[in-house]
Design an enzyme around this catalytic site. Structure first.
Site, PDB file in Angstrom:
ATOM      1  N   LEU A   1       0.875  -1.166   0.000  1.00  0.00           N
ATOM      2  CA  LEU A   1       0.000   0.000   0.000  1.00  0.00           C
ATOM      3  C   LEU A   1       0.910   1.213   0.000  1.00  0.00           C
ATOM      4  O   LEU A   1       2.079   1.113   0.326  1.00  0.00           O
ATOM      5  CB  LEU A   1      -0.861  -0.012   1.248  1.00  0.00           C
ATOM      6  CG  LEU A   1      -1.874  -1.166   1.316  1.00  0.00           C
ATOM      7  CD1 LEU A   1      -2.654  -1.076   2.602  1.00  0.00           C
ATOM      8  CD2 LEU A   1      -2.805  -1.128   0.121  1.00  0.00           C
ATOM      9  N   ARG A   2       0.375   2.326  -0.402  1.00  0.00           N
ATOM     10  CA  ARG A   2       1.226   3.524  -0.376  1.00  0.00           C
ATOM     11  C   ARG A   2       0.695   4.558   0.607  1.00  0.00           C
ATOM     12  O   ARG A   2       1.202   5.667   0.652  1.00  0.00           O
ATOM     13  CB  ARG A   2       1.317   4.131  -1.784  1.00  0.00           C
ATOM     14  CG  ARG A   2       1.919   3.192  -2.826  1.00  0.00           C
ATOM     15  CD  ARG A   2       3.339   2.777  -2.506  1.00  0.00           C
ATOM     16  NE  ARG A   2       3.930   2.009  -3.587  1.00  0.00           N
ATOM     17  CZ  ARG A   2       4.877   1.090  -3.425  1.00  0.00           C
ATOM     18  NH1 ARG A   2       5.325   0.812  -2.209  1.00  0.00           N
ATOM     19  NH2 ARG A   2       5.362   0.437  -4.454  1.00  0.00           N
TER      20      ARG A   2
ATOM     21  N   ASN B   1       6.039  -1.111   4.412  1.00  0.00           N
ATOM     22  CA  ASN B   1       6.951  -0.124   3.816  1.00  0.00           C
ATOM     23  C   ASN B   1       6.233   1.138   3.361  1.00  0.00           C
ATOM     24  O   ASN B   1       6.389   1.595   2.245  1.00  0.00           O
ATOM     25  CB  ASN B   1       7.744  -0.735   2.659  1.00  0.00           C
ATOM     26  CG  ASN B   1       6.860  -1.214   1.521  1.00  0.00           C
ATOM     27  OD1 ASN B   1       5.670  -1.466   1.728  1.00  0.00           O
ATOM     28  ND2 ASN B   1       7.401  -1.340   0.331  1.00  0.00           N
TER      29      ASN B   1
ATOM     30  N   HIS C   1      12.281 -10.942   2.482  1.00  0.00           N
ATOM     31  CA  HIS C   1      12.523 -10.620   1.074  1.00  0.00           C
ATOM     32  C   HIS C   1      13.865 -11.278   0.778  1.00  0.00           C
ATOM     33  O   HIS C   1      14.914 -10.720   1.141  1.00  0.00           O
ATOM     34  CB  HIS C   1      12.593  -9.097   0.914  1.00  0.00           C
ATOM     35  CG  HIS C   1      13.019  -8.608  -0.439  1.00  0.00           C
ATOM     36  ND1 HIS C   1      12.146  -8.386  -1.458  1.00  0.00           N
ATOM     37  CD2 HIS C   1      14.252  -8.289  -0.922  1.00  0.00           C
ATOM     38  CE1 HIS C   1      12.812  -7.952  -2.532  1.00  0.00           C
ATOM     39  NE2 HIS C   1      14.094  -7.877  -2.225  1.00  0.00           N
TER      40      HIS C   1
ATOM     41  N   HIS D   1       7.881 -14.183  -2.633  1.00  0.00           N
ATOM     42  CA  HIS D   1       8.122 -14.087  -4.078  1.00  0.00           C
ATOM     43  C   HIS D   1       9.352 -14.843  -4.573  1.00  0.00           C
ATOM     44  O   HIS D   1      10.292 -14.246  -5.111  1.00  0.00           O
ATOM     45  CB  HIS D   1       8.182 -12.628  -4.553  1.00  0.00           C
ATOM     46  CG  HIS D   1       9.050 -11.703  -3.744  1.00  0.00           C
ATOM     47  ND1 HIS D   1      10.368 -11.959  -3.512  1.00  0.00           N
ATOM     48  CD2 HIS D   1       8.770 -10.539  -3.129  1.00  0.00           C
ATOM     49  CE1 HIS D   1      10.862 -10.982  -2.782  1.00  0.00           C
ATOM     50  NE2 HIS D   1       9.907 -10.115  -2.545  1.00  0.00           N
TER      51      HIS D   1
ATOM     52  N   ASP E   1       1.963  -9.415  -4.890  1.00  0.00           N
ATOM     53  CA  ASP E   1       3.113  -8.516  -4.738  1.00  0.00           C
ATOM     54  C   ASP E   1       2.834  -7.158  -5.401  1.00  0.00           C
ATOM     55  O   ASP E   1       3.723  -6.543  -5.994  1.00  0.00           O
ATOM     56  CB  ASP E   1       4.390  -9.142  -5.308  1.00  0.00           C
ATOM     57  CG  ASP E   1       5.651  -8.508  -4.710  1.00  0.00           C
ATOM     58  OD1 ASP E   1       5.556  -7.973  -3.598  1.00  0.00           O
ATOM     59  OD2 ASP E   1       6.704  -8.533  -5.359  1.00  0.00           O
TER      60      ASP E   1
ATOM     61  N   GLY F   1       8.840  -2.780  -9.382  1.00  0.00           N
ATOM     62  CA  GLY F   1       7.517  -3.178  -8.898  1.00  0.00           C
ATOM     63  C   GLY F   1       6.447  -3.044  -9.951  1.00  0.00           C
ATOM     64  O   GLY F   1       6.591  -2.272 -10.905  1.00  0.00           O
TER      65      GLY F   1
END
Lengths: 315, 435
Positions: free
Chosen positions: B73-74, B104, B189, B242, B315, B334
């Site tokens: 999410l931003r 993040n 990650h 991922h 992702d 991304g």
């Protein structure tokens, strides 16, 4: 006039060009070499056309060469040296393209530190674009001028063995030369420590050597690459001293090459790092200054064929 | 689309899919308010009661809503790229009814107040349910542990430094060990940062041709191998995000065989695309980890099929134009993925690698079970979170039509098969197109 001698809108790289297209450019360059040596060397092929040299990296040699080539052809040439600071001000490559489009220019010559940046710009502008070096990707006019130098000295490219030595990893010159020499039927060897060779480089159709004496054995041409200190992010080689000891070119190592083997360097060279200083100046062996002369002719040829396409297509 | 849950709704003439119970058959499903009341092949065999609203599914698949266990999410901090609302709309358009977001954001989700902010904002939107992961280390800096116990109490489903690897071995050891105290999950990650530094794409022939710095596949395997040692040392539960490489798969396969408490996911780009997507310097295909070779892609498909890879997550990583219309090395990594998660995953079914039920399992019951979420299955009394989709319907990915605020899809223009027709959250239809 021949239609579509060079059927591309831009010159972004050598990869993808065919032997006939390369030969066309070299033949035309040859004519400009003679023209440039004559007293009456100004031509008007590009009169009224505007060329912008857009350089995002410092360069004296290449920029001057393009500038001279444009002026010899009668074009108006403008140099734009973009400093890191104005990039930091936030004008993006796309913004720059929009600005240039509004100026109605014919040719844009671009050098940029990022691979692919010149292609990105070419997708957004209306003019022809020449790649004057993008990151570690390509530097097509350098490969053309190297080929012209070799062809004039040796008479042909096919069947020659060319050793490209040094920092292949960071070198756009090496990549463009590999593509060009392979396309024209020469055999290419790379000689470098493993840390300066990119991944799976053998798939580009080259022979890879880690030892200068093996790599230079019986070669016709030795192309030395600049050790690009400014690109060395990290420890690729332990020291300059060690590098010169194993991979620097001197008379001793050159002995294994053919007796008439020529030495080339795209400049600017680091004397005593990749190339022995006396050897660089040896007119019997070194064609480094000739390369500079060929550079102007090659760039004139490229400018001519690309602008010809512009007027030929839509006028 | 009503805000309050309606009364009794009957979804009739549906192909019911419930991976958790193995159900795959024609039937009907009844919801009342926010809950599933009943479902099965025989339901309404004697006719519909008078007081229900009937929705004819026309033979389309009715499955539990998708549980997407990895979404960036931003909000807070980069609302120009995505907000909780736009992500929620993208999610339900993609059939996702529960998504788990990475910490993040700016500020990072590393304290209880931010966890609660995200949960509250998402509830107000009433779209897909949002569950946060919280930072494993404070400010995602990789040095000091975040308040893992309290954050778990506040609702964090797991702990991760997001798109950064927890790279210090001692910090990872303590994170695993401390998280094990509370039985919570650490999500990595898996990429050795020193090998990935400056890298823009997979290392190999193509990176050499393009003159771009590469990231070797060993970057993934090395981090995973180290982490397996730390999992064995601490007994902490570990999930690798991922997976992108054959070597990475081999590490997890071996760790599972040894009985370590390890799981992993992959994202659609890693089984549907390979590195050739970045040819021509296509920044929309610049991902982290990078798209790998065709052999790696095939290894990912095989690992999904044989169960080494437990789940599929989108992702989802929104980036605006200014972050992508740049020279390749400078562009952000991304891709948006919420709206292509289901149809690209269905390629595994259409190409004969998995059954339809197996694909849906990787997107619903498997992630829900892994995260301890009460979701991802058809169950009497459970929340009516449902997706109705036509697995065969063809369409073409057109990011301009995406609900996501960012349009950076690596699947731009791809022909797809399988379309979400309706998405239901807590009994409410939150997304629908004409069947």
């Amino acid at each position: 006039m021949t239609q579509n001698r060079f059927p591309h809108r831009h010159l972004l790289g050598i990869e993808g060009l065919g032997p006939q297209e390369i030969t066309t450019l070299l033949d035309l360059s040859d004519r400009y070499v003679e023209k440039n040596r004559s007293a009456d060397r100004k031509v008007n092929a590009l009169r009224g056309k505007t060329i912008i040299n857009l350089f995002y990296e410092n360069s004296t040699r290449t920029r001057t060469s393009f500038e001279l080539a444009g002026k010899r052809l009668g074009a108006d040439v403008i140099n734009m040296q973009v400093s890191a600071s104005s990039v930091a001000k936030g004008e993006t490559l796309i913004d720059t393209a929009m600005t240039l489009n509004a100026m109605h220019i014919e040719v844009l010559v671009v050098r940029h530190p990022d691979s692919g940046a010149v292609k990105l710009l070419s997708e957004k502008v209306n003019c022809a674009v020449i790649n004057a070096g993008d990151g570690a990707h390509e530097h097509p006019t350098q490969a053309l001028l190297d080929a012209l130098t070799i062809r004039r000295r040796k008479g042909h490219l096919d069947g020659l063995t060319v050793a490209i030595c040094g920092d292949v990893l960071h070198s756009r010159v090496a990549r463009s030369n590999i593509h060009l020499l392979n396309t024209m039927g020469a055999r290419v060897r790379l000689v470098a420590p493993r840390t300066l060779l990119p991944s799976q480089v053998d798939r580009l159709g080259v022979e890879v050597h880690y030892d200068m004496l093996a790599g230079l054995k019986d070669v016709d041409i030795v192309m030395m690459l600049r050790v690009q200190n400014e690109r060395m992010k990290g420890n690729f080689i332990p020291s300059i001293r060690e590098y010169f000891h194993f991979f620097g070119l001197d008379y001793e190592k050159l002995k294994v090459a053919k007796p008439d083997a020529l030495i080339m360097h795209p400049g600017p060279m680091n004397r005593g790092v990749e190339l022995d200083s006396d050897l660089a100046d040896d007119v019997e062996r070194s064609v480094i200054r000739e390369q500079v002369e060929m550079g102007v002719a090659v760039r004139m040829a490229c400018l001519e064929v690309l602008t010809e396409n512009l007027s030929g297509g839509n006028a | 689309m009503s805000v309050r849950a309606p009364g009794r709704v009957a979804y009739v003439n549906a192909r019911l899919l419930d991976p958790a119970s193995g159900l795959d058959g024609m039937g009907a499903l009844l919801t009342d308010g926010e809950k599933i009341v009943d479902f099965g092949p025989a339901l309404f065999s004697e006719g519909l009661p008078a007081d229900v609203t009937a929705i004819d599914c026309s033979g389309a698949c009715l499955a539990p809503g998708l549980v997407d266990m990895r979404v960036q999410l931003r909000e807070p901090g980069e609302e120009h790229k995505e907000t909780l609302r736009s992500a929620g709309e993208a999610a339900v358009a993609g059939g996702v009814t529960s998504m788990v977001c990475l910490p993040n954001t700016h500020p990072a989700i590393d304290d209880v107040a931010t966890v609660e902010f995200v949960a509250r904002r998402a509830r107000q939107n009433g779209l897909a349910k949002v569950y946060p992961y919280a930072a494993a280390t404070k400010r995602l800096a990789g040095a000091e542990l975040a308040e893992i116990g309290m954050l778990a109490e506040a609702g964090a489903l797991g702990f991760t430094d997001g798109t950064r690897a927890i790279h210090d071995a001692q910090v990872m050891r303590r994170a695993l060990s401390y998280a094990a105290t509370f039985g919570v999950l650490i999500i990595q990650h898996p990429e050795e940062p020193s090998l990935a530094e400056n890298g823009a794409m997979n290392e190999g022939e193509l990176s050499t041709r393009l003159g771009l710095a590469g990231i070797p596949t060993a970057a993934e395997a090395i981090m995973l191998e180290r982490d397996m040692r730390l999992v064995a040392l601490t007994g902490g539960r570990y999930h690798a995000a991922h997976l992108s490489t054959a070597d990475g798969v081999a590490v997890i396969r071996e760790a599972k065989a040894r009985g370590l408490p390890v799981t992993c996911d992959t994202a659609p780009p890693y089984f549907a695309l390979n590195e050739l997507a970045v040819s021509e310097y296509r920044t929309f295909a610049k991902l982290s980890p990078p798209l790998r070779s065709e052999a790696d892609r095939q290894a990912i498909v095989a690992a999904i099929r044989d169960g080494v890879i437990d789940t599929i997550a989108s992702d989802h990583a929104p980036q605006d134009q200014d972050s992508k219309r740049l020279p390749f090395a400078q562009a952000e990594a991304g891709g948006v993925g919420l709206e292509t998660l289901l149809p690209v995953s269905l390629e595994l079914y259409h190409n004969g690698h998995l059954s339809l039920l197996q694909v849906i399992e990787k997107l619903t019951a498997a992630p829900a079970r892994l995260l301890g979420l009460a979701a991802g299955r058809l169950q009497r009394g459970a929340a009516a979170d449902l997706v109705l989709f036509d697995p065969g319907r063809p369409w073409r990915a057109d990011p301009d039509l995406f609900r996501s605020k960012s349009k950076n899809s690596p699947f731009d223009g791809r022909p797809l098969q399988g379309k979400v027709l309706r998405t239901v959250v807590d009994g409410r239809t939150v997304f629908a197109i004409e069947a």
